[in-house]
Motif scaffolding. Structure first.
Motif, mmCIF file in Angstrom:
data_model
loop_
_atom_site.group_PDB
_atom_site.id
_atom_site.type_symbol
_atom_site.label_atom_id
_atom_site.label_comp_id
_atom_site.label_asym_id
_atom_site.label_seq_id
_atom_site.Cartn_x
_atom_site.Cartn_y
_atom_site.Cartn_z
ATOM 1 N N LYS A 59 0.827 -1.204 0.000
ATOM 2 C CA LYS A 59 0.000 0.000 0.000
ATOM 3 C C LYS A 59 0.862 1.255 0.000
ATOM 4 C CE LYS A 59 -0.447 -0.143 5.058
ATOM 5 N NZ LYS A 59 -1.358 -0.072 6.216
ATOM 6 N N GLU A 60 2.054 1.166 0.603
ATOM 7 C CA GLU A 60 2.949 2.319 0.655
ATOM 8 C C GLU A 60 3.496 2.693 -0.716
ATOM 9 O OE1 GLU A 60 2.863 0.026 4.415
ATOM 10 O OE2 GLU A 60 3.422 -0.518 2.357
ATOM 11 N N MET A 61 3.418 1.764 -1.676
ATOM 12 C CA MET A 61 3.921 2.018 -3.021
ATOM 13 C C MET A 61 2.826 2.471 -3.979
ATOM 14 S SD MET A 61 7.156 1.666 -2.990
ATOM 15 C CE MET A 61 7.499 1.605 -4.748
ATOM 16 N N LEU A 62 1.599 2.595 -3.506
ATOM 17 C CA LEU A 62 0.535 3.113 -4.361
ATOM 18 C C LEU A 62 0.834 4.571 -4.699
ATOM 19 C CD1 LEU A 62 -2.584 1.577 -2.593
ATOM 20 C CD2 LEU A 62 -1.542 0.844 -4.745
ATOM 21 N N PRO A 63 0.610 4.975 -5.954
ATOM 22 C CA PRO A 63 1.019 6.318 -6.372
ATOM 23 C C PRO A 63 0.115 7.418 -5.840
ATOM 24 C CG PRO A 63 -0.079 5.183 -8.176
ATOM 25 C CD PRO A 63 0.078 4.172 -7.072
ATOM 26 N N VAL A 64 0.744 8.516 -5.471
ATOM 27 C CA VAL A 64 0.061 9.767 -5.171
ATOM 28 C C VAL A 64 0.686 10.788 -6.113
ATOM 29 C CG1 VAL A 64 -0.450 11.531 -3.442
ATOM 30 C CG2 VAL A 64 -0.279 9.122 -2.762
ATOM 31 N N GLY A 65 -0.030 11.136 -7.167
ATOM 32 C CA GLY A 65 0.597 11.912 -8.226
ATOM 33 C C GLY A 65 1.565 11.019 -8.986
ATOM 34 N N ARG A 66 2.806 11.462 -9.117
ATOM 35 C CA ARG A 66 3.803 10.706 -9.874
ATOM 36 C C ARG A 66 4.784 9.954 -8.986
ATOM 37 N NH1 ARG A 66 7.225 13.588 -12.304
ATOM 38 N NH2 ARG A 66 7.769 12.081 -13.924
ATOM 39 N N LYS A 67 4.530 9.930 -7.691
ATOM 40 C CA LYS A 67 5.447 9.257 -6.774
ATOM 41 C C LYS A 67 4.662 8.341 -5.840
ATOM 42 C CE LYS A 67 7.077 13.211 -5.242
ATOM 43 N NZ LYS A 67 7.900 14.242 -4.544
ATOM 44 N N PRO A 68 5.294 7.264 -5.364
ATOM 45 C CA PRO A 68 4.615 6.422 -4.374
ATOM 46 C C PRO A 68 4.472 7.171 -3.054
ATOM 47 C CG PRO A 68 6.881 5.708 -4.650
ATOM 48 C CD PRO A 68 6.625 6.734 -5.712
ATOM 49 N N CYS A 69 3.462 6.804 -2.304
ATOM 50 C CA CYS A 69 3.163 7.481 -1.042
ATOM 51 C C CYS A 69 4.376 7.533 -0.124
ATOM 52 C CB CYS A 69 2.001 6.760 -0.360
ATOM 53 S SG CYS A 69 1.527 7.443 1.238
ATOM 54 N N VAL A 70 5.092 6.419 0.000
ATOM 55 C CA VAL A 70 6.197 6.353 0.956
ATOM 56 C C VAL A 70 7.326 7.317 0.599
ATOM 57 C CG1 VAL A 70 7.414 4.463 -0.220
ATOM 58 C CG2 VAL A 70 7.649 4.748 2.260
ATOM 59 N N GLN A 71 7.455 7.694 -0.666
ATOM 60 C CA GLN A 71 8.517 8.632 -1.025
ATOM 61 C C GLN A 71 8.274 10.001 -0.394
ATOM 62 O OE1 GLN A 71 9.815 8.749 -5.110
ATOM 63 N NE2 GLN A 71 10.674 10.807 -4.901
ATOM 64 N N TYR A 72 7.022 10.428 -0.318
ATOM 65 C CA TYR A 72 6.723 11.705 0.332
ATOM 66 C C TYR A 72 7.140 11.675 1.802
ATOM 67 C CZ TYR A 72 3.816 12.820 -3.744
ATOM 68 O OH TYR A 72 3.361 13.079 -5.021
ATOM 69 N N GLN A 115 16.327 12.077 -21.673
ATOM 70 C CA GLN A 115 15.338 12.351 -20.622
ATOM 71 C C GLN A 115 16.058 12.812 -19.353
ATOM 72 O OE1 GLN A 115 13.449 8.308 -21.266
ATOM 73 N NE2 GLN A 115 11.586 9.546 -21.097
ATOM 74 N N ILE A 116 16.739 13.937 -19.477
ATOM 75 C CA ILE A 116 17.591 14.416 -18.393
ATOM 76 C C ILE A 116 16.778 14.759 -17.150
ATOM 77 C CG2 ILE A 116 19.339 16.097 -17.736
ATOM 78 C CD1 ILE A 116 20.138 14.169 -19.989
ATOM 79 N N GLY A 117 15.633 15.402 -17.353
ATOM 80 C CA GLY A 117 14.806 15.774 -16.212
ATOM 81 C C GLY A 117 14.346 14.564 -15.422
ATOM 82 N N LEU A 118 13.928 13.519 -16.138
ATOM 83 C CA LEU A 118 13.479 12.304 -15.466
ATOM 84 C C LEU A 118 14.647 11.608 -14.777
ATOM 85 C CD1 LEU A 118 10.989 10.624 -14.919
ATOM 86 C CD2 LEU A 118 11.413 9.364 -17.044
ATOM 87 N N ALA A 119 15.817 11.633 -15.415
ATOM 88 C CA ALA A 119 17.004 11.046 -14.794
ATOM 89 C C ALA A 119 17.345 11.760 -13.496
ATOM 90 C CB ALA A 119 18.187 11.108 -15.758
ATOM 91 N N ASP A 120 17.183 13.083 -13.483
ATOM 92 C CA ASP A 120 17.454 13.844 -12.263
ATOM 93 C C ASP A 120 16.470 13.481 -11.156
ATOM 94 O OD1 ASP A 120 19.557 15.128 -13.469
ATOM 95 O OD2 ASP A 120 18.410 16.924 -13.994
ATOM 96 N N GLU A 121 15.222 13.191 -11.529
ATOM 97 C CA GLU A 121 14.223 12.846 -10.521
ATOM 98 C C GLU A 121 14.552 11.543 -9.810
ATOM 99 O OE1 GLU A 121 9.973 13.393 -11.132
ATOM 100 O OE2 GLU A 121 10.423 14.304 -13.070
ATOM 101 N N VAL A 122 15.122 10.587 -10.527
ATOM 102 C CA VAL A 122 15.442 9.305 -9.893
ATOM 103 C C VAL A 122 16.851 9.277 -9.316
ATOM 104 C CG1 VAL A 122 13.837 8.066 -11.372
ATOM 105 C CG2 VAL A 122 16.237 8.222 -12.048
#
Length: 242
Positions: A59-72, A115-122
């Motif tokens: 459940k912690e990995m369910l997305p909220v927007g573009r990120k999983p809940c636990v990342q917030y 995809q530099i922006g996406l690479a920066d996000e991860v």
């Protein structure tokens, strides 16, 4: 609002933990340095209230927007100055460990594909000064048991406890963890936790604090807590934020 309470004694139990690293957001280095550097994030729950969505993934990995809940939750900890995070996991939770591990191959492919922006996000998951540890709760014995498993990780140090499926925002303040740490360190209290006002009709669902007679907000002393009281016996309408 912040309440104060005394901690429960935790029996000794050793658990070896796997370790991963990540880079802290550069902005976090500008935060006031705190003595609270460790956090325990509880992610062992079965997620029955979110079935069928949580049947095949935590459940912690369910997305909220573009990120999983636990990342917030993790991002808020890092922003508050936390540098060591222990996940108390359970069965079918290995995707959380995979997510917070570095993935150089994925980053390289994204960069090569422009995809530099996406690479920066991860890339915030790259090796850095924030470390992740993992231990497993083999039986569903509640929150106190899950926290007990972190005893050797935290030792004698102060630490933050959070649920990996709960994002808390309120009162116009961006980081509740920072507020709790600041209030904890400014007092001689044993611990600090957040509370919220709830409807009397829902009070039976929560742990409810007993404010001291001299309690004044936003931070106040408490004299105890009552787990899931009925409406008639509830000592207040202030429930502990999960």
């Amino acid at each position: 609002m912040v309440g104060w309470a005394s901690p429960l004694g935790l029996p000794s139990l050793y658990h070896a933990a796997k370790e991963h690293h990540m880079s802290a957001d550069p902005s976090s280095s500008r935060q006031r340095r705190s003595n609270v550097r460790k956090a325990v994030i509880l992610v062992a729950g079965l997620g029955t209230r979110l079935l069928p969505a949580a049947k095949s993934q935590p459940k912690e990995m369910l997305p909220v927007g573009r990120k999983p809940c636990v990342q917030y939750v993790v991002e808020e900890m890092v922003q508050a100055g936390i540098r060591q995070i222990l996940f108390v996991t359970g069965r079918k939770k290995t995707s959380i460990e995979d997510y917070f591990d570095a993935d150089p191959e994925l980053e390289r492919r994204l960069q090569e594909g422009g995809q530099i922006g996406l690479a920066d996000e991860v890339s915030w998951l790259d090796e850095g000064d924030v470390r992740f540890f993992y231990t497993r709760q083999p039986f569903q014995r509640g929150t106190a048991d899950a926290v007990r498993l972190a005893e050797d990780f935290v030792g004698e140090e102060p630490f933050v406890v959070a649920f990996g499926d709960t994002i808390v925002r309120g009162d116009g303040h961006a980081n509740l963890v920072q507020r709790l740490i600041a209030d904890y360190e400014a007092t001689s209290s044993a611990c600090a936790f957040a509370v919220e006002s709830v409807s009397p009709d829902d009070i039976y669902k929560y742990g409810v604090v007993v404010p001291a007679e001299s309690a004044t907000r936003p931070a106040f002393d408490i004299t105890g807590l009552v787990e899931k009281p009925d409406r008639a016996s509830a000592p207040s309408n202030l429930a502990i934020v999960p």
